[in-house]
Design an enzyme around this catalytic site. Structure first.
Site, PDB file in Angstrom:
ATOM      1  CG  ASN A  10      -1.964   1.284   1.378  1.00  0.00           C
ATOM      2  OD1 ASN A  10      -1.677   2.069   0.649  1.00  0.00           O
ATOM      3  ND2 ASN A  10      -2.716   1.254   2.455  1.00  0.00           N
ATOM      4  NE  ARG A  95      -6.194   1.706  -0.150  1.00  0.00           N
ATOM      5  CZ  ARG A  95      -5.936   2.904   0.473  1.00  0.00           C
ATOM      6  NH1 ARG A  95      -4.964   3.401   0.829  1.00  0.00           N
ATOM      7  NH2 ARG A  95      -7.061   3.800   0.312  1.00  0.00           N
ATOM      8  CG  HIS A 184     -13.431   3.210   2.841  1.00  0.00           C
ATOM      9  ND1 HIS A 184     -14.102   4.152   3.671  1.00  0.00           N
ATOM     10  CD2 HIS A 184     -12.134   3.508   3.479  1.00  0.00           C
ATOM     11  CE1 HIS A 184     -13.302   5.222   4.225  1.00  0.00           C
ATOM     12  NE2 HIS A 184     -12.150   4.564   4.331  1.00  0.00           N
ATOM     13  CG  ASN A 215      -8.195   8.623  11.082  1.00  0.00           C
ATOM     14  OD1 ASN A 215      -8.337   9.363  12.095  1.00  0.00           O
ATOM     15  ND2 ASN A 215      -7.042   8.224  11.376  1.00  0.00           N
ATOM     16  NE  ARG A 245     -10.919  12.616   3.918  1.00  0.00           N
ATOM     17  CZ  ARG A 245     -10.780  11.194   3.796  1.00  0.00           C
ATOM     18  NH1 ARG A 245     -11.478  10.361   3.785  1.00  0.00           N
ATOM     19  NH2 ARG A 245      -9.733  10.410   3.911  1.00  0.00           N
ATOM     20  NE  ARG A 289      -7.363   6.207  20.075  1.00  0.00           N
ATOM     21  CZ  ARG A 289      -6.347   5.403  19.304  1.00  0.00           C
ATOM     22  NH1 ARG A 289      -5.935   4.430  19.795  1.00  0.00           N
ATOM     23  NH2 ARG A 289      -5.868   5.952  18.231  1.00  0.00           N
ATOM     24  N   GLY A 335     -11.467   1.612  12.473  1.00  0.00           N
ATOM     25  CA  GLY A 335     -10.746   1.897  13.824  1.00  0.00           C
ATOM     26  C   GLY A 335     -11.879   1.973  14.935  1.00  0.00           C
ATOM     27  N   GLY A 337     -15.403   1.643  14.435  1.00  0.00           N
ATOM     28  CA  GLY A 337     -16.415   0.804  14.567  1.00  0.00           C
ATOM     29  C   GLY A 337     -16.051  -0.551  15.302  1.00  0.00           C
ATOM     30  CD  GLU A 338     -11.935  -3.408  13.207  1.00  0.00           C
ATOM     31  OE1 GLU A 338     -10.947  -3.647  13.774  1.00  0.00           O
ATOM     32  OE2 GLU A 338     -12.119  -3.429  11.838  1.00  0.00           O
ATOM     33  CG  ASN A 339     -10.731  -0.553  18.395  1.00  0.00           C
ATOM     34  OD1 ASN A 339     -10.564  -1.546  18.565  1.00  0.00           O
ATOM     35  ND2 ASN A 339      -9.936  -0.173  16.951  1.00  0.00           N
ATOM     36  CD  GLU A 389      -9.107  -1.257   4.367  1.00  0.00           C
ATOM     37  OE1 GLU A 389      -8.796  -0.964   5.434  1.00  0.00           O
ATOM     38  OE2 GLU A 389      -9.422  -0.529   3.410  1.00  0.00           O
TER      39      GLU A 389
HETATM   40  P1  ADP Z   1      -8.027   5.104   8.989  1.00  0.00           P
HETATM   41  O1  ADP Z   1      -9.045   5.651   8.284  1.00  0.00           O
HETATM   42  O2  ADP Z   1      -6.699   6.091   8.937  1.00  0.00           O
HETATM   43  O3  ADP Z   1      -7.631   3.719   8.633  1.00  0.00           O
HETATM   44  P2  ADP Z   1      -8.524   3.710  11.289  1.00  0.00           P
HETATM   45  O4  ADP Z   1      -9.755   2.939  10.955  1.00  0.00           O
HETATM   46  O5  ADP Z   1      -7.295   3.356  12.024  1.00  0.00           O
HETATM   47  O6  ADP Z   1      -8.327   5.161  10.284  1.00  0.00           O
HETATM   48  O7  ADP Z   1      -9.458   4.623  12.642  1.00  0.00           O
HETATM   49  C1  ADP Z   1      -8.698   5.518  13.427  1.00  0.00           C
HETATM   50  C2  ADP Z   1      -9.856   5.972  14.281  1.00  0.00           C
HETATM   51  O8  ADP Z   1     -10.222   4.812  15.073  1.00  0.00           O
HETATM   52  C3  ADP Z   1      -9.420   6.872  15.344  1.00  0.00           C
HETATM   53  O9  ADP Z   1     -10.646   8.122  15.307  1.00  0.00           O
HETATM   54  C4  ADP Z   1      -9.424   6.357  16.531  1.00  0.00           C
HETATM   55  O10 ADP Z   1      -9.639   7.345  17.483  1.00  0.00           O
HETATM   56  C5  ADP Z   1     -10.458   5.128  16.508  1.00  0.00           C
HETATM   57  N1  ADP Z   1      -9.724   4.071  17.256  1.00  0.00           N
HETATM   58  C6  ADP Z   1      -8.642   3.510  17.279  1.00  0.00           C
HETATM   59  N2  ADP Z   1      -8.581   2.596  18.370  1.00  0.00           N
HETATM   60  C7  ADP Z   1      -9.535   2.961  19.158  1.00  0.00           C
HETATM   61  C8  ADP Z   1      -9.888   2.744  20.647  1.00  0.00           C
HETATM   62  N3  ADP Z   1      -9.244   1.635  21.146  1.00  0.00           N
HETATM   63  N4  ADP Z   1     -10.886   3.157  21.093  1.00  0.00           N
HETATM   64  C9  ADP Z   1     -11.795   4.307  20.552  1.00  0.00           C
HETATM   65  N5  ADP Z   1     -11.391   4.820  19.349  1.00  0.00           N
HETATM   66  C10 ADP Z   1     -10.611   3.978  18.620  1.00  0.00           C
END
Ligand code: ADP
Length: 403
Positions: A10, A95, A184, A215, A245, A289, A335, A337-339, A389
């Site tokens: 990538n 990619r 995406h 992001n 954005r 975060r 990031g 959705g998962e966290n 991905e």
């Molecule tokens: P990108 O679009 O750059 O691939 P990611 O999918 O890595 O971005 O997502 C980044 C976002 O995910 C950030 O806003 C970050 O705060 C959020 N994030 C990542 N880990 C956590 C976490 N443990 N708790 C809450 N938010 C998280």
């Protein structure tokens, strides 16, 4: 042709991320990145098995040098030695960002394909030329290996005209390619395929809404396993509110600002780099975060920003539910959705009009794992599905070469 080891690349204008997969077991063998390519003090990060390194004493004047660094590390016995020689790399999957209307699937990167891809650069002036530099660098170093392009836009090429057309004079589309493309796609496709396994349903019967929230964020309506509509547009600026954005705005705002003395570059920066969570959150950060902890501390500006973000997600999920009629699942990935349990805990109640409920206890425990976070009584189940991905690019590469 039997292939086993696929290197996924990538490339950005000054960075090159990679992962090496053994496709027999779909196992990741190594990963890392070269940052600051062509700039002072390049940084090389590399991990394989128990070996890990981060070094600044490396030379990376261009993408060819960067991929050489990667390949030399992969075969170095002192660095874990996960490969014996360059010849153990059977294929490279790249990619690629914008495939325009040319690519609805992944393709072997022949000179003709690369020439056609280069012509799409006006649609993605920052991303496509950087991808090309990455491909050319890799082809210089791994000349005898097939290279495959996997496009962010490809999954969305199944959208019908009613989804992708902007209501503008036809020549703008026909002459300049101005339409919705979506991004995406590799992630939306990965989670769609995974959801078909989880629900044990044939892919072509799957009606789901996939939400890649990071992001950059996009939400896709998947009908019969294919993209029916998606929130990003001709560029990744459209759709939901994101880290930096703006997402959807009244397009006349751009004209208003232009007429009031802002330059096109200033407006571009405002919309792409200074908008979103960074603009509204009041924390000086675009990171969820930081926004969520400010919300927890009672910061009202941050609370409004979170509500605005969730509002934009809910608008798309609600609209796509109406368009799909039947929704088998809502999938959260990326990031956020998962966290981000706080964002999910705000989002699911915002979907109560659709009969969605939240299982707060489960939601609080979910971080980066596959799980249903909606209540048993939810009209639509909501799943967290971690995306991958890079693995999807490796699978696509494998499939193109074996077809
Ligand atoms: P990108 O679009 O750059 O691939 P990611 O999918 O890595 O971005 O997502 C980044 C976002 O995910 C950030 O806003 C970050 O705060 C959020 N994030 C990542 N880990 C956590 C976490 N443990 N708790 C809450 N938010 C998280």
């Amino acid at each position: 042709m039997g292939i086993r080891n696929v290197l996924v690349v990538n490339a950005g204008s000054s960075s090159l991320k990679f992962m090496l997969f053994d496709m027999e077991a779909e196992k990741m063998l190594a990963k890392g990145q070269v940052e600051r390519i062509g700039i002072d003090n390049p940084l090389f990060t590399f991990t394989t098995g128990d070996y890990s390194e981060k070094q600044t004493l490396c030379e990376a004047p261009n993408h060819t040098a960067a991929i050489k660094l990667v390949c030399n590390a992969l075969v170095d016995p002192a660095k874990g030695g996960c490969l014996k020689s360059f010849a153990d790399i059977d294929a490279v999957g790249h990619r690629m960002v914008h495939g325009g209307e040319l690519y609805s699937g992944s393709v072997l990167l022949t000179p003709e394909v690369l020439e056609a891809f280069e012509k799409l650069s006006p649609l993605a002036p920052l991303h496509n030329p950087a991808c090309l530099q990455g491909v050319q660098g890799c082809q210089n170093v791994l000349a005898d290996v097939p290279h495959v392009g996997v496009f962010d836009t490809a999954f969305h090429q199944t959208m019908p005209a009613e989804s992708y057309l902007y209501a503008l004079p036809k020549e703008v589309y026909e002459k300049y390619g101005v339409r919705k493309y979506g991004f995406h796609g590799t992630s939306h496709k990965f989670v769609t395929h995974r959801m078909a396994e989880v629900l044990n349903k044939p892919l072509d019967e799957m009606n789901i809404i996939t939400c890649h929230l990071g992001n950059g964020s996009s939400i896709t309506a998947v009908k019969g396993g294919k993209c029916f509509d998606t929130s990003m547009g001709m560029t990744p600026l459209a759709g939901v509110m994101m880290g930096t954005r703006a997402g959807d705005i009244d397009p006349a705002v751009v004209l208003y600002l232009l007429k009031n003395g802002f330059t096109a570059d200033e407006i571009d920066a405002m919309m792409n780099k200074k908008g979103g969570v960074l603009a509204l959150g009041g924390t000086g950060s675009s990171d969820m975060r930081d926004l969520c902890s400010a919300c927890g501390e009672g910061n009202e500006e941050a609370q409004v920003a979170l509500a605005r973000l969730v509002h934009s997600y809910a608008m798309y999920i609600g609209g796509y539910t109406a368009l799909l009629g039947r929704v088998d699942a809502i999938v959260l990935t990326g990031g956020i959705g998962e966290n981000s349990k706080e964002t999910r805990a705000a989002l699911l109640p915002a979907l109560s009009g659709l009969g969605v409920t939240l299982n707060a206890e489960v939601n609080n425990q979910v971080r980066g794992i596959e799980k249903i976070i909606s209540g048993d009584d939810s009209a639509i189940p909501v799943y967290v599905i971690p995306t991958n991905e890079e693995l999807m690019i490796a699978r696509e590469t494998y499939a193109v070469i074996n077809q």
